[in-house]
Enzyme design. Structure first.
Site, PDB file in Angstrom:
ATOM      1  N   ASP A 135      -2.831  -1.862  -5.129  1.00 23.45           N
ATOM      2  CA  ASP A 135      -3.362  -0.676  -4.451  1.00 23.45           C
ATOM      3  C   ASP A 135      -4.244   0.085  -5.437  1.00 23.45           C
ATOM      4  OD1 ASP A 135      -3.822   1.822  -3.281  1.00 23.45           O
ATOM      5  OD2 ASP A 135      -1.797   1.977  -2.465  1.00 23.45           O
ATOM      6  N   CYS A 153       0.845  -1.194   0.000  1.00 21.57           N
ATOM      7  CA  CYS A 153       0.000   0.000   0.000  1.00 21.57           C
ATOM      8  C   CYS A 153       0.875   1.238   0.000  1.00 21.57           C
ATOM      9  CB  CYS A 153      -0.898   0.011   1.231  1.00 21.57           C
ATOM     10  SG  CYS A 153      -2.103  -1.320   1.227  1.00 21.57           S
ATOM     11  N   CYS A 154       0.310   2.317  -0.508  1.00 19.06           N
ATOM     12  CA  CYS A 154       1.004   3.594  -0.572  1.00 19.06           C
ATOM     13  C   CYS A 154       1.538   3.952   0.810  1.00 19.06           C
ATOM     14  CB  CYS A 154       0.037   4.668  -1.070  1.00 19.06           C
ATOM     15  SG  CYS A 154       0.845   6.240  -1.368  1.00 19.06           S
ATOM     16  N   PRO A 155       2.762   4.384   0.901  1.00 17.87           N
ATOM     17  CA  PRO A 155       3.676   4.819  -0.149  1.00 17.87           C
ATOM     18  C   PRO A 155       4.693   3.764  -0.576  1.00 17.87           C
ATOM     19  CG  PRO A 155       4.539   5.577   1.929  1.00 17.87           C
ATOM     20  CD  PRO A 155       3.252   4.808   2.232  1.00 17.87           C
TER      21      PRO A 155
END
Length: 74
Positions: free
Chosen positions: A38, A11-13
Site C-alpha cells: 500500500d 489496503c488500509c486499514p
C-alpha cells in the site's frame, strides 16, 4: 528477535489492524517488520505509532514492497 508480518496486497486499514492485533501480545522492546505494498503504508504506520505509543524505527522500499520497522516501547 524481530517478527515479520506480510501485509502485501492489503489496503488500509487492514495492515494497521493486523499489526495492532499482533503487537498487543508483544512485550516492550520487541520489534516487528511489516511488508506492505500500500503506497500510504509508511505514513499510516507513522500515525499508528504516534497514537499507540510505539516507535517507528524506519522504512525502506524495495521492488515495490515497503519494509517498515516498528518497536513496542510502551
Amino acid at each position: 528477535m524481530t517478527e515479520e508480518i506480510d501485509c502485501i496486497g492489503l489496503c488500509c486499514p487492514e495492515p494497521i489492524m493486523v499489526v495492532h492485533r499482533k503487537m498487543r501480545a508483544f512485550q516492550v522492546g520487541q520489534s516487528i517488520k511489516v511488508l506492505a505494498t500500500d503506497p500510504l503504508a509508511c505514513e499510516d504506520f507513522k500515525s499508528f505509532c504516534r497514537s499507540m505509543g510505539h516507535q517507528f524505527v524506519g522504512s525502506a522500499e524495495q521492488g515495490g514492497v515497503f519494509h517498515i520497522d516498528i518497536k513496542k516501547i510502551k
